[in-house]
Design an enzyme around this catalytic site. Structure first.
Site, PDB file in Angstrom:
ATOM      1  N   LYS A  73       0.826  -1.216   0.000  1.00  9.87           N
ATOM      2  CA  LYS A  73       0.000   0.000   0.000  1.00  9.87           C
ATOM      3  C   LYS A  73       0.855   1.258   0.000  1.00  9.87           C
ATOM      4  CE  LYS A  73      -2.855   0.441   3.543  1.00  9.87           C
ATOM      5  NZ  LYS A  73      -2.014  -0.013   4.375  1.00  9.87           N
ATOM      6  N   THR A  75       3.982   1.475  -0.830  1.00  8.86           N
ATOM      7  CA  THR A  75       4.731   1.456  -2.096  1.00  8.86           C
ATOM      8  C   THR A  75       3.890   2.057  -3.221  1.00  8.86           C
ATOM      9  OG1 THR A  75       5.748  -0.584  -1.309  1.00  8.86           O
ATOM     10  CG2 THR A  75       6.072  -0.054  -3.613  1.00  8.86           C
ATOM     11  N   ARG A  96       2.404   7.910   7.035  1.00 12.45           N
ATOM     12  CA  ARG A  96       2.620   7.875   8.477  1.00 12.45           C
ATOM     13  C   ARG A  96       4.075   7.572   8.805  1.00 12.45           C
ATOM     14  NH1 ARG A  96      -1.139   3.258  10.236  1.00 12.45           N
ATOM     15  NH2 ARG A  96      -0.466   2.495   8.219  1.00 12.45           N
ATOM     16  N   LYS A 107       6.818  -6.604  11.175  1.00  7.70           N
ATOM     17  CA  LYS A 107       6.196  -5.840  10.095  1.00  7.70           C
ATOM     18  C   LYS A 107       7.232  -5.200   9.179  1.00  7.70           C
ATOM     19  CE  LYS A 107       2.857  -2.129   9.248  1.00  7.70           C
ATOM     20  NZ  LYS A 107       3.691  -1.139   8.594  1.00  7.70           N
ATOM     21  N   ALA A 275      -3.620   1.285  12.780  1.00 11.39           N
ATOM     22  CA  ALA A 275      -4.930   1.274  12.119  1.00 11.39           C
ATOM     23  C   ALA A 275      -5.856   0.220  12.693  1.00 11.39           C
ATOM     24  CB  ALA A 275      -4.741   1.037  10.634  1.00 11.39           C
ATOM     25  N   PHE A 303      -3.741  -0.634   6.929  1.00 12.55           N
ATOM     26  CA  PHE A 303      -4.350  -1.953   6.748  1.00 12.55           C
ATOM     27  C   PHE A 303      -5.415  -1.928   5.654  1.00 12.55           C
ATOM     28  CE2 PHE A 303      -2.862  -2.713  11.283  1.00 12.55           C
ATOM     29  CZ  PHE A 303      -1.777  -3.459  10.879  1.00 12.55           C
ATOM     30  N   PHE A 383       3.632  -7.989  -9.201  1.00 15.74           N
ATOM     31  CA  PHE A 383       4.773  -8.793  -8.757  1.00 15.74           C
ATOM     32  C   PHE A 383       5.325  -9.528  -9.974  1.00 15.74           C
ATOM     33  CE2 PHE A 383       3.164  -7.649  -4.768  1.00 15.74           C
ATOM     34  CZ  PHE A 383       3.989  -8.087  -3.741  1.00 15.74           C
ATOM     35  N   TRP A 411       7.049  -0.621  -8.171  1.00 10.26           N
ATOM     36  CA  TRP A 411       8.071  -1.280  -7.337  1.00 10.26           C
ATOM     37  C   TRP A 411       9.320  -1.557  -8.168  1.00 10.26           C
ATOM     38  CZ3 TRP A 411      10.674  -5.946  -7.542  1.00 10.26           C
ATOM     39  CH2 TRP A 411      11.351  -6.339  -6.381  1.00 10.26           C
TER      40      TRP A 411
END
Length: 558
Positions: A73, A75, A96, A107, A275, A303, A383, A411
Protein backbone atom coordinates in the site's frame (compact mmCIF):
# COMPACT_ATOMS: atom_id res chain seq x y z
CA UNK A 1 17.34 -12.27 -12.03
CA UNK A 2 18.42 -10.76 -8.72
CA UNK A 3 16.64 -7.74 -7.26
CA UNK A 4 18.21 -5.28 -4.86
CA UNK A 5 16.82 -5.04 -1.35
CA UNK A 6 14.84 -1.95 -0.32
CA UNK A 7 17.67 -0.75 1.90
CA UNK A 8 20.25 -1.15 -0.92
CA UNK A 9 18.06 0.89 -3.27
CA UNK A 10 17.46 3.54 -0.59
CA UNK A 11 21.17 3.79 0.14
CA UNK A 12 21.94 4.45 -3.54
CA UNK A 13 19.36 7.26 -3.70
CA UNK A 14 20.61 10.56 -5.08
CA UNK A 15 18.98 12.74 -2.47
CA UNK A 16 18.76 16.49 -2.87
CA UNK A 17 19.24 18.91 0.02
CA UNK A 18 15.91 19.33 1.77
CA UNK A 19 15.87 23.06 0.91
CA UNK A 20 15.61 22.11 -2.79
CA UNK A 21 12.62 19.90 -2.04
CA UNK A 22 11.06 22.84 -0.17
CA UNK A 23 11.69 25.01 -3.26
CA UNK A 24 9.42 22.72 -5.31
CA UNK A 25 6.58 23.61 -2.94
CA UNK A 26 7.52 27.27 -2.65
CA UNK A 27 8.56 26.99 1.01
CA UNK A 28 11.19 29.68 1.84
CA UNK A 29 14.36 28.27 3.42
CA UNK A 30 13.84 30.18 6.66
CA UNK A 31 10.59 28.27 7.20
CA UNK A 32 12.29 24.87 7.04
CA UNK A 33 13.74 23.64 10.33
CA UNK A 34 16.34 21.11 9.14
CA UNK A 35 17.16 17.84 10.91
CA UNK A 36 20.40 17.09 9.11
CA UNK A 37 20.53 17.58 5.31
CA UNK A 38 17.64 15.43 4.14
CA UNK A 39 14.68 16.11 6.43
CA UNK A 40 13.06 19.19 7.93
CA UNK A 41 10.02 20.39 9.81
CA UNK A 42 7.83 23.08 8.27
CA UNK A 43 7.30 26.07 10.55
CA UNK A 44 3.89 26.86 12.03
CA UNK A 45 4.20 30.46 10.78
CA UNK A 46 4.51 29.25 7.20
CA UNK A 47 1.60 26.82 7.61
CA UNK A 48 -0.53 29.71 8.91
CA UNK A 49 0.47 31.86 5.92
CA UNK A 50 -0.85 29.41 3.27
CA UNK A 51 -4.31 28.85 4.73
CA UNK A 52 -5.85 31.10 2.08
CA UNK A 53 -4.54 28.91 -0.77
CA UNK A 54 -6.98 26.80 -2.79
CA UNK A 55 -7.03 23.11 -1.81
CA UNK A 56 -5.68 20.48 -4.19
CA UNK A 57 -7.35 17.11 -4.85
CA UNK A 58 -7.14 14.48 -2.11
CA UNK A 59 -6.43 10.89 -3.24
CA UNK A 60 -6.78 8.10 -0.68
CA UNK A 61 -4.84 4.86 -1.14
CA UNK A 62 -6.24 1.86 0.74
CA UNK A 63 -6.16 -1.90 0.19
CA UNK A 64 -7.75 -5.30 0.56
CA UNK A 65 -7.30 -7.12 3.88
CA UNK A 66 -3.57 -7.71 4.39
CA UNK A 67 -2.18 -11.18 3.78
CA UNK A 68 1.30 -12.62 4.44
CA UNK A 69 1.83 -12.24 0.65
CA UNK A 70 2.04 -8.45 1.08
CA UNK A 71 0.00 -5.81 -0.74
CA UNK A 72 2.36 -2.81 -0.98
CA UNK A 73 0.00 0.00 0.00
CA UNK A 74 2.71 2.50 0.96
CA UNK A 75 4.73 1.46 -2.10
CA UNK A 76 1.71 2.23 -4.29
CA UNK A 77 1.10 5.55 -2.49
CA UNK A 78 4.68 6.63 -3.20
CA UNK A 79 4.67 5.21 -6.75
CA UNK A 80 1.43 7.03 -7.56
CA UNK A 81 2.82 10.30 -6.16
CA UNK A 82 5.94 9.95 -8.33
CA UNK A 83 3.79 8.93 -11.30
CA UNK A 84 1.63 12.06 -10.99
CA UNK A 85 4.75 14.23 -10.94
CA UNK A 86 6.10 12.35 -13.95
CA UNK A 87 3.00 13.20 -16.03
CA UNK A 88 3.43 16.88 -15.17
CA UNK A 89 1.19 17.22 -12.12
CA UNK A 90 2.25 19.01 -8.94
CA UNK A 91 1.77 16.21 -6.43
CA UNK A 92 2.77 15.40 -2.88
CA UNK A 93 2.72 12.25 -0.77
CA UNK A 94 1.54 12.10 2.87
CA UNK A 95 2.29 8.94 4.85
CA UNK A 96 2.62 7.87 8.48
CA UNK A 97 5.78 7.52 10.53
CA UNK A 98 6.97 4.04 11.42
CA UNK A 99 6.62 2.62 14.92
CA UNK A 100 9.84 1.23 16.39
CA UNK A 101 8.22 -1.85 17.91
CA UNK A 102 7.00 -3.48 14.68
CA UNK A 103 10.29 -2.55 12.97
CA UNK A 104 12.11 -4.86 15.35
CA UNK A 105 9.24 -7.33 15.36
CA UNK A 106 7.92 -8.61 12.06
CA UNK A 107 6.20 -5.84 10.10
CA UNK A 108 9.34 -4.08 8.94
CA UNK A 109 9.51 -0.46 7.89
CA UNK A 110 6.93 1.90 6.54
CA UNK A 111 8.69 3.84 3.78
CA UNK A 112 7.53 1.97 0.67
CA UNK A 113 9.64 -0.51 -1.27
CA UNK A 114 11.62 -1.19 -4.42
CA UNK A 115 11.87 1.95 -6.59
CA UNK A 116 8.88 3.58 -4.88
CA UNK A 117 10.28 4.65 -1.53
CA UNK A 118 10.57 7.67 0.69
CA UNK A 119 14.06 8.46 1.99
CA UNK A 120 16.02 8.62 4.31
CA UNK A 121 14.69 5.11 4.91
CA UNK A 122 16.87 4.23 7.93
CA UNK A 123 16.07 7.48 9.76
CA UNK A 124 12.35 7.21 9.06
CA UNK A 125 12.23 3.69 10.42
CA UNK A 126 14.23 4.52 13.55
CA UNK A 127 14.28 7.80 15.53
CA UNK A 128 13.47 10.15 12.60
CA UNK A 129 12.83 13.66 14.03
CA UNK A 130 11.89 12.45 17.50
CA UNK A 131 8.10 12.84 17.19
CA UNK A 132 7.31 9.45 18.74
CA UNK A 133 9.76 10.07 21.59
CA UNK A 134 7.97 13.37 22.28
CA UNK A 135 4.61 11.59 22.33
CA UNK A 136 5.94 8.89 24.66
CA UNK A 137 7.38 11.59 26.94
CA UNK A 138 4.16 13.63 27.05
CA UNK A 139 2.11 10.52 27.78
CA UNK A 140 4.57 9.44 30.50
CA UNK A 141 4.54 12.90 32.09
CA UNK A 142 0.78 12.69 32.52
CA UNK A 143 1.04 9.18 33.98
CA UNK A 144 3.65 10.39 36.49
CA UNK A 145 1.57 13.44 37.42
CA UNK A 146 -1.53 11.33 38.09
CA UNK A 147 0.30 9.03 40.50
CA UNK A 148 2.07 12.02 42.03
CA UNK A 149 -1.27 13.75 42.62
CA UNK A 150 -2.59 10.66 44.41
CA UNK A 151 0.62 10.41 46.46
CA UNK A 152 0.41 14.03 47.70
CA UNK A 153 -3.06 13.78 49.19
CA UNK A 154 -5.33 13.12 46.20
CA UNK A 155 -7.15 16.44 46.33
CA UNK A 156 -9.27 15.44 43.31
CA UNK A 157 -10.49 12.33 45.16
CA UNK A 158 -9.42 9.97 42.37
CA UNK A 159 -10.57 6.39 42.97
CA UNK A 160 -7.27 4.58 42.47
CA UNK A 161 -9.18 1.52 41.24
CA UNK A 162 -10.49 3.67 38.40
CA UNK A 163 -7.35 5.25 36.95
CA UNK A 164 -7.80 4.65 33.21
CA UNK A 165 -4.61 6.32 31.97
CA UNK A 166 -2.18 3.51 31.18
CA UNK A 167 1.48 3.92 30.26
CA UNK A 168 3.14 3.57 26.84
CA UNK A 169 6.45 2.55 25.28
CA UNK A 170 7.27 2.33 21.55
CA UNK A 171 8.29 -1.31 21.65
CA UNK A 172 6.54 -4.66 21.30
CA UNK A 173 6.77 -5.83 24.92
CA UNK A 174 4.07 -8.28 25.98
CA UNK A 175 5.48 -8.51 29.53
CA UNK A 176 4.17 -4.99 30.20
CA UNK A 177 0.57 -5.53 29.11
CA UNK A 178 -0.62 -5.88 32.70
CA UNK A 179 1.55 -4.76 35.62
CA UNK A 180 1.32 -3.71 39.27
CA UNK A 181 2.83 -0.29 39.97
CA UNK A 182 3.99 1.50 43.14
CA UNK A 183 5.17 -1.60 45.00
CA UNK A 184 7.90 -1.25 47.63
CA UNK A 185 6.34 0.62 50.53
CA UNK A 186 4.93 3.98 51.56
CA UNK A 187 7.49 6.16 49.81
CA UNK A 188 6.55 4.67 46.40
CA UNK A 189 2.84 5.49 46.54
CA UNK A 190 -0.29 3.36 46.50
CA UNK A 191 0.01 -0.01 44.73
CA UNK A 192 -2.41 -0.46 41.84
CA UNK A 193 -2.83 -2.41 38.66
CA UNK A 194 -2.01 -0.72 35.38
CA UNK A 195 -0.38 -1.67 32.08
CA UNK A 196 1.40 -0.48 28.95
CA UNK A 197 0.16 0.07 25.42
CA UNK A 198 2.43 0.72 22.45
CA UNK A 199 3.02 4.46 21.84
CA UNK A 200 1.09 4.45 18.56
CA UNK A 201 -2.03 3.36 20.51
CA UNK A 202 -1.77 6.37 22.85
CA UNK A 203 -4.57 8.91 22.82
CA UNK A 204 -1.80 11.53 22.66
CA UNK A 205 -0.82 10.12 19.24
CA UNK A 206 -4.43 10.30 18.03
CA UNK A 207 -4.71 13.88 19.30
CA UNK A 208 -1.46 14.98 17.64
CA UNK A 209 -2.80 13.55 14.37
CA UNK A 210 -6.23 15.21 14.63
CA UNK A 211 -5.31 18.61 16.15
CA UNK A 212 -5.39 21.60 13.80
CA UNK A 213 -2.96 23.84 15.75
CA UNK A 214 -1.22 24.15 19.13
CA UNK A 215 -4.25 25.74 20.79
CA UNK A 216 -6.47 22.89 19.59
CA UNK A 217 -3.79 20.41 20.72
CA UNK A 218 -3.77 21.78 24.28
CA UNK A 219 -7.57 21.85 24.46
CA UNK A 220 -7.78 18.22 23.34
CA UNK A 221 -5.03 17.12 25.74
CA UNK A 222 -6.90 18.81 28.58
CA UNK A 223 -10.13 17.03 27.56
CA UNK A 224 -8.61 13.55 28.03
CA UNK A 225 -10.24 11.52 30.81
CA UNK A 226 -7.54 10.00 33.02
CA UNK A 227 -9.53 8.60 35.98
CA UNK A 228 -12.88 8.53 37.74
CA UNK A 229 -13.94 9.36 41.28
CA UNK A 230 -15.99 7.01 43.47
CA UNK A 231 -19.16 8.68 42.21
CA UNK A 232 -17.92 7.85 38.67
CA UNK A 233 -17.48 11.51 37.72
CA UNK A 234 -14.52 11.95 35.33
CA UNK A 235 -11.13 13.49 36.15
CA UNK A 236 -9.53 15.24 33.16
CA UNK A 237 -5.89 15.85 32.27
CA UNK A 238 -6.53 19.58 32.73
CA UNK A 239 -7.61 18.85 36.35
CA UNK A 240 -4.15 17.34 36.88
CA UNK A 241 -2.73 20.53 35.24
CA UNK A 242 -0.68 18.47 32.80
CA UNK A 243 -2.00 19.87 29.50
CA UNK A 244 0.33 22.90 29.36
CA UNK A 245 3.55 20.94 29.92
CA UNK A 246 2.42 18.19 27.54
CA UNK A 247 1.85 20.80 24.83
CA UNK A 248 5.38 22.14 25.40
CA UNK A 249 6.79 18.62 24.90
CA UNK A 250 4.76 18.25 21.68
CA UNK A 251 5.41 21.73 20.25
CA UNK A 252 7.91 20.59 17.61
CA UNK A 253 6.27 17.20 17.06
CA UNK A 254 3.15 19.03 15.80
CA UNK A 255 5.01 20.34 12.75
CA UNK A 256 4.96 18.09 9.64
CA UNK A 257 8.21 16.43 8.53
CA UNK A 258 9.29 17.11 4.94
CA UNK A 259 11.33 14.42 3.17
CA UNK A 260 11.60 13.18 -0.44
CA UNK A 261 10.89 10.17 -2.60
CA UNK A 262 13.66 8.36 -4.50
CA UNK A 263 12.73 10.62 -7.44
CA UNK A 264 13.16 13.78 -5.32
CA UNK A 265 9.46 14.57 -5.06
CA UNK A 266 8.17 16.08 -1.80
CA UNK A 267 6.60 13.94 0.92
CA UNK A 268 5.23 14.67 4.37
CA UNK A 269 5.77 11.87 6.89
CA UNK A 270 3.96 12.77 10.08
CA UNK A 271 2.15 10.93 12.86
CA UNK A 272 1.42 7.25 13.00
CA UNK A 273 -1.55 5.84 14.92
CA UNK A 274 -2.02 2.09 14.41
CA UNK A 275 -4.93 1.27 12.12
CA UNK A 276 -6.21 -1.81 13.91
CA UNK A 277 -6.30 -0.21 17.39
CA UNK A 278 -6.31 3.53 16.59
CA UNK A 279 -7.47 5.57 13.59
CA UNK A 280 -4.61 4.70 11.25
CA UNK A 281 -4.04 7.95 9.34
CA UNK A 282 -1.20 10.47 9.14
CA UNK A 283 -1.76 13.89 10.72
CA UNK A 284 -4.47 16.37 9.73
CA UNK A 285 -1.74 19.05 9.89
CA UNK A 286 0.31 17.28 7.21
CA UNK A 287 -2.61 16.44 4.93
CA UNK A 288 -4.31 19.86 5.13
CA UNK A 289 -0.98 21.68 4.65
CA UNK A 290 -0.09 19.48 1.66
CA UNK A 291 -3.45 20.31 0.06
CA UNK A 292 -2.51 24.02 0.25
CA UNK A 293 0.91 23.39 -1.34
CA UNK A 294 0.15 21.02 -4.23
CA UNK A 295 -2.55 20.17 -6.77
CA UNK A 296 -2.78 16.49 -5.81
CA UNK A 297 -2.12 14.88 -2.42
CA UNK A 298 -1.74 11.11 -2.25
CA UNK A 299 -2.26 9.76 1.25
CA UNK A 300 -2.91 6.32 2.72
CA UNK A 301 -4.90 4.76 5.53
CA UNK A 302 -3.58 1.73 7.39
CA UNK A 303 -4.35 -1.95 6.75
CA UNK A 304 -7.44 -2.89 4.71
CA UNK A 305 -10.22 -0.52 3.68
CA UNK A 306 -12.48 -2.00 6.38
CA UNK A 307 -10.22 -0.43 9.03
CA UNK A 308 -8.01 2.42 7.83
CA UNK A 309 -10.22 3.82 5.08
CA UNK A 310 -13.40 3.54 7.15
CA UNK A 311 -11.73 5.56 9.92
CA UNK A 312 -10.15 7.98 7.44
CA UNK A 313 -13.62 8.84 6.22
CA UNK A 314 -15.71 8.58 9.37
CA UNK A 315 -13.15 10.14 11.76
CA UNK A 316 -10.43 12.12 9.98
CA UNK A 317 -12.44 13.59 7.09
CA UNK A 318 -15.46 14.27 9.31
CA UNK A 319 -13.36 16.08 11.92
CA UNK A 320 -11.05 17.97 9.54
CA UNK A 321 -13.52 18.90 6.81
CA UNK A 322 -11.61 16.87 4.20
CA UNK A 323 -13.14 15.00 1.25
CA UNK A 324 -11.31 12.55 -1.06
CA UNK A 325 -11.80 12.97 -4.82
CA UNK A 326 -10.88 9.36 -5.63
CA UNK A 327 -10.04 6.19 -3.69
CA UNK A 328 -7.37 3.78 -4.93
CA UNK A 329 -7.79 0.21 -3.63
CA UNK A 330 -4.53 -1.76 -3.85
CA UNK A 331 -4.69 -5.46 -4.63
CA UNK A 332 -2.17 -8.07 -5.72
CA UNK A 333 -2.60 -11.27 -7.68
CA UNK A 334 -0.76 -13.09 -4.88
CA UNK A 335 -3.19 -11.83 -2.22
CA UNK A 336 -6.18 -12.79 -4.39
CA UNK A 337 -4.75 -16.33 -4.54
CA UNK A 338 -4.35 -16.43 -0.75
CA UNK A 339 -7.94 -15.23 -0.32
CA UNK A 340 -8.85 -18.01 -2.75
CA UNK A 341 -7.36 -20.61 -0.41
CA UNK A 342 -3.79 -21.00 -1.68
CA UNK A 343 -1.02 -21.36 0.94
CA UNK A 344 1.85 -18.86 0.90
CA UNK A 345 4.33 -21.57 -0.14
CA UNK A 346 2.23 -22.38 -3.24
CA UNK A 347 1.77 -18.86 -4.64
CA UNK A 348 4.33 -19.28 -7.46
CA UNK A 349 2.48 -21.35 -10.10
CA UNK A 350 -0.31 -19.80 -12.19
CA UNK A 351 -3.73 -20.40 -10.64
CA UNK A 352 -6.42 -18.32 -12.33
CA UNK A 353 -9.22 -20.17 -10.56
CA UNK A 354 -7.82 -19.25 -7.11
CA UNK A 355 -7.51 -15.62 -8.22
CA UNK A 356 -11.20 -15.62 -9.18
CA UNK A 357 -12.14 -17.30 -5.90
CA UNK A 358 -10.23 -14.62 -3.92
CA UNK A 359 -11.66 -11.61 -5.76
CA UNK A 360 -14.81 -11.22 -3.60
CA UNK A 361 -12.62 -9.77 -0.83
CA UNK A 362 -11.58 -7.01 -3.25
CA UNK A 363 -15.17 -6.66 -4.47
CA UNK A 364 -16.51 -6.01 -1.00
CA UNK A 365 -13.92 -3.28 -0.38
CA UNK A 366 -14.81 -1.62 -3.69
CA UNK A 367 -18.53 -1.62 -2.83
CA UNK A 368 -17.81 -0.28 0.67
CA UNK A 369 -15.70 2.59 -0.64
CA UNK A 370 -18.32 3.53 -3.24
CA UNK A 371 -20.78 3.65 -0.33
CA UNK A 372 -19.01 6.82 0.83
CA UNK A 373 -19.87 8.49 -2.48
CA UNK A 374 -16.33 8.43 -3.87
CA UNK A 375 -15.21 6.83 -7.19
CA UNK A 376 -12.82 3.87 -6.94
CA UNK A 377 -9.82 2.86 -9.07
CA UNK A 378 -8.11 -0.47 -8.36
CA UNK A 379 -4.31 -0.60 -8.52
CA UNK A 380 -2.91 -4.06 -9.21
CA UNK A 381 0.51 -3.82 -7.58
CA UNK A 382 2.50 -5.99 -9.98
CA UNK A 383 4.77 -8.79 -8.76
CA UNK A 384 7.29 -10.30 -11.17
CA UNK A 385 5.69 -13.79 -11.15
CA UNK A 386 2.14 -12.58 -11.97
CA UNK A 387 0.90 -14.03 -15.27
CA UNK A 388 -1.17 -12.17 -17.87
CA UNK A 389 -4.12 -14.55 -17.35
CA UNK A 390 -4.12 -13.94 -13.59
CA UNK A 391 -3.99 -10.16 -14.04
CA UNK A 392 -6.80 -10.29 -16.64
CA UNK A 393 -8.97 -12.27 -14.17
CA UNK A 394 -8.72 -9.42 -11.64
CA UNK A 395 -9.37 -6.77 -14.31
CA UNK A 396 -12.44 -8.60 -15.58
CA UNK A 397 -13.84 -8.99 -12.06
CA UNK A 398 -13.39 -5.28 -11.31
CA UNK A 399 -14.98 -4.29 -14.64
CA UNK A 400 -18.12 -6.24 -13.65
CA UNK A 401 -18.37 -3.99 -10.57
CA UNK A 402 -18.26 -0.85 -12.69
CA UNK A 403 -14.70 0.14 -11.75
CA UNK A 404 -11.35 -0.14 -13.46
CA UNK A 405 -8.24 -2.07 -12.43
CA UNK A 406 -4.87 -0.80 -13.66
CA UNK A 407 -1.57 -2.66 -13.41
CA UNK A 408 1.19 -0.62 -11.82
CA UNK A 409 4.89 -1.57 -11.90
CA UNK A 410 6.22 1.18 -9.62
CA UNK A 411 8.07 -1.28 -7.34
CA UNK A 412 10.19 -2.40 -10.27
CA UNK A 413 10.29 0.73 -12.45
CA UNK A 414 9.51 3.71 -10.20
CA UNK A 415 7.32 6.46 -11.67
CA UNK A 416 7.68 5.08 -15.21
CA UNK A 417 5.74 2.01 -14.07
CA UNK A 418 2.97 4.12 -12.52
CA UNK A 419 2.15 6.38 -15.50
CA UNK A 420 -1.05 4.51 -16.48
CA UNK A 421 -2.32 4.49 -12.90
CA UNK A 422 -1.43 8.17 -12.35
CA UNK A 423 -3.08 9.25 -15.61
CA UNK A 424 -6.37 7.50 -14.78
CA UNK A 425 -6.41 8.61 -11.12
CA UNK A 426 -5.83 12.25 -12.15
CA UNK A 427 -8.65 12.01 -14.71
CA UNK A 428 -11.09 10.67 -12.11
CA UNK A 429 -9.99 13.24 -9.51
CA UNK A 430 -10.40 16.07 -12.04
CA UNK A 431 -13.82 14.74 -13.05
CA UNK A 432 -15.27 15.93 -9.73
CA UNK A 433 -17.66 12.97 -9.58
CA UNK A 434 -17.09 12.46 -5.84
CA UNK A 435 -19.96 13.26 -3.51
CA UNK A 436 -18.40 12.28 -0.21
CA UNK A 437 -20.28 11.75 3.01
CA UNK A 438 -19.59 9.61 6.11
CA UNK A 439 -21.81 6.52 6.52
CA UNK A 440 -23.45 7.64 9.77
CA UNK A 441 -24.53 11.03 11.17
CA UNK A 442 -23.04 12.61 14.31
CA UNK A 443 -26.33 12.39 16.21
CA UNK A 444 -26.90 8.63 15.76
CA UNK A 445 -26.69 6.76 19.13
CA UNK A 446 -23.24 5.22 19.78
CA UNK A 447 -24.37 1.60 19.67
CA UNK A 448 -26.19 2.20 16.37
CA UNK A 449 -22.97 3.69 14.94
CA UNK A 450 -21.13 0.48 15.93
CA UNK A 451 -23.88 -1.58 14.29
CA UNK A 452 -23.73 0.55 11.13
CA UNK A 453 -20.00 -0.11 10.70
CA UNK A 454 -20.36 -3.82 11.54
CA UNK A 455 -23.24 -4.35 9.14
CA UNK A 456 -22.37 -2.00 6.27
CA UNK A 457 -18.57 -2.42 6.20
CA UNK A 458 -17.94 -5.90 7.68
CA UNK A 459 -21.35 -7.33 6.55
CA UNK A 460 -21.94 -8.84 10.00
CA UNK A 461 -25.42 -9.98 11.08
CA UNK A 462 -25.20 -8.45 14.55
CA UNK A 463 -23.03 -6.81 17.20
CA UNK A 464 -22.64 -8.87 20.37
CA UNK A 465 -22.23 -6.67 23.45
CA UNK A 466 -23.28 -7.38 27.02
CA UNK A 467 -25.43 -5.06 29.09
CA UNK A 468 -22.45 -3.51 30.86
CA UNK A 469 -21.06 -2.20 27.56
CA UNK A 470 -24.45 -0.91 26.37
CA UNK A 471 -24.96 0.86 29.71
CA UNK A 472 -21.49 2.42 29.48
CA UNK A 473 -22.29 3.82 26.02
CA UNK A 474 -25.58 5.27 27.30
CA UNK A 475 -23.75 6.92 30.23
CA UNK A 476 -21.31 8.56 27.79
CA UNK A 477 -24.23 9.79 25.71
CA UNK A 478 -25.80 11.29 28.84
CA UNK A 479 -22.42 12.93 29.58
CA UNK A 480 -22.41 14.72 26.21
CA UNK A 481 -20.23 12.31 24.20
CA UNK A 482 -22.99 10.80 22.05
CA UNK A 483 -22.00 12.77 18.94
CA UNK A 484 -18.50 11.23 18.76
CA UNK A 485 -17.50 8.89 15.91
CA UNK A 486 -16.48 5.28 16.51
CA UNK A 487 -12.92 3.91 16.26
CA UNK A 488 -13.15 0.14 15.81
CA UNK A 489 -10.25 -1.91 17.18
CA UNK A 490 -10.22 -5.34 15.54
CA UNK A 491 -8.02 -7.72 13.58
CA UNK A 492 -6.81 -6.40 10.24
CA UNK A 493 -6.72 -9.81 8.57
CA UNK A 494 -10.44 -10.38 8.11
CA UNK A 495 -13.78 -8.60 7.82
CA UNK A 496 -14.68 -10.65 10.90
CA UNK A 497 -12.96 -10.64 14.30
CA UNK A 498 -11.39 -14.03 13.45
CA UNK A 499 -8.03 -13.43 11.72
CA UNK A 500 -8.19 -16.80 9.91
CA UNK A 501 -11.43 -16.04 8.00
CA UNK A 502 -10.29 -14.68 4.64
CA UNK A 503 -12.31 -13.73 1.60
CA UNK A 504 -15.75 -12.12 2.02
CA UNK A 505 -17.39 -14.05 4.87
CA UNK A 506 -21.07 -13.78 5.85
CA UNK A 507 -23.12 -15.14 8.73
CA UNK A 508 -21.12 -13.87 11.71
CA UNK A 509 -21.44 -11.55 14.68
CA UNK A 510 -18.98 -8.92 15.95
CA UNK A 511 -18.24 -9.41 19.68
CA UNK A 512 -17.40 -6.19 21.57
CA UNK A 513 -15.02 -6.87 24.46
CA UNK A 514 -14.52 -3.37 25.80
CA UNK A 515 -15.22 0.28 25.01
CA UNK A 516 -12.89 3.19 25.84
CA UNK A 517 -13.72 6.89 25.70
CA UNK A 518 -11.05 9.00 23.99
CA UNK A 519 -12.63 12.33 24.91
CA UNK A 520 -9.58 14.37 23.82
CA UNK A 521 -9.11 12.67 20.46
CA UNK A 522 -12.86 12.82 20.02
CA UNK A 523 -13.89 9.21 19.41
CA UNK A 524 -15.05 6.06 21.21
CA UNK A 525 -12.70 3.07 20.85
CA UNK A 526 -14.58 -0.21 20.47
CA UNK A 527 -12.36 -3.23 21.13
CA UNK A 528 -13.57 -6.34 19.29
CA UNK A 529 -12.34 -9.90 19.59
CA UNK A 530 -8.77 -10.55 20.65
CA UNK A 531 -7.04 -7.45 19.28
CA UNK A 532 -4.02 -6.31 21.37
CA UNK A 533 -3.14 -2.70 22.23
CA UNK A 534 0.42 -3.90 23.05
CA UNK A 535 1.81 -6.28 20.42
CA UNK A 536 4.36 -8.97 21.25
CA UNK A 537 7.49 -9.99 19.35
CA UNK A 538 7.44 -13.10 17.14
CA UNK A 539 9.56 -16.18 17.92
CA UNK A 540 12.29 -14.84 15.62
CA UNK A 541 12.10 -11.01 15.80
CA UNK A 542 13.57 -8.89 13.00
CA UNK A 543 15.80 -7.34 15.69
CA UNK A 544 17.97 -10.48 15.58
CA UNK A 545 19.10 -9.54 12.07
CA UNK A 546 19.53 -5.79 12.49
CA UNK A 547 23.13 -4.66 12.95
CA UNK A 548 25.84 -2.28 11.75
CA UNK A 549 28.17 -3.61 9.05
CA UNK A 550 31.91 -2.90 8.80
CA UNK A 551 31.21 0.33 6.94
CA UNK A 552 29.01 1.53 9.81
CA UNK A 553 25.84 1.12 7.74
CA UNK A 554 22.62 -0.41 9.08
CA UNK A 555 21.83 -3.91 7.84
CA UNK A 556 18.61 -5.88 8.28
CA UNK A 557 16.00 -3.10 8.17
CA UNK A 558 13.30 -4.07 5.69
Amino acid sequence: MGYKSDIEIAREAKKKPIQEIGDKLGIPHEHLLPYGHDKAKVSQDYINSVQGNKDGKLILVTAINPTPAGEGKTTTTVGLGDGLNRIGKKAMVCIREASLGPNFGMKGGAAGGGYAQVVPMEDMNLHFTGDFHAITSAHSLLAAMIDNHIYWGNELEIDIRRVVWRRVVDMNDRALRQITASLGGVSNGFPRETGYDITVASEVMAILCLATDLKDLQRRLGDMIVAYRRDKSPVFARDIKADGAMTVLLKDAMQPNLVQTLENNPAFVHGGPFANIAHGCNSVMATSTALKLSDYVVTEAGFGADLGAEKFMNIKCRKAGLAPSVIVVVATVRAMKMNGGVAKADLGPENVEAVRKGCPNLGRHIENMKGFGVPVVVAINHFVHDTDAEVEAVKAYVRELGSEAIVSRHWELGSEGAVDLATRVAEVADGDSANFSPIYPDDMPLFEKIETIAKRIYRADEVLADQKIRTQLKEWEAGGYGNLPICMAKTQYSFTTDPTRRGAPTGFGVPVREVRLSAGAGFVVVICGEVMTMPGLPSVPSAENIRLNDAGEIEGLS
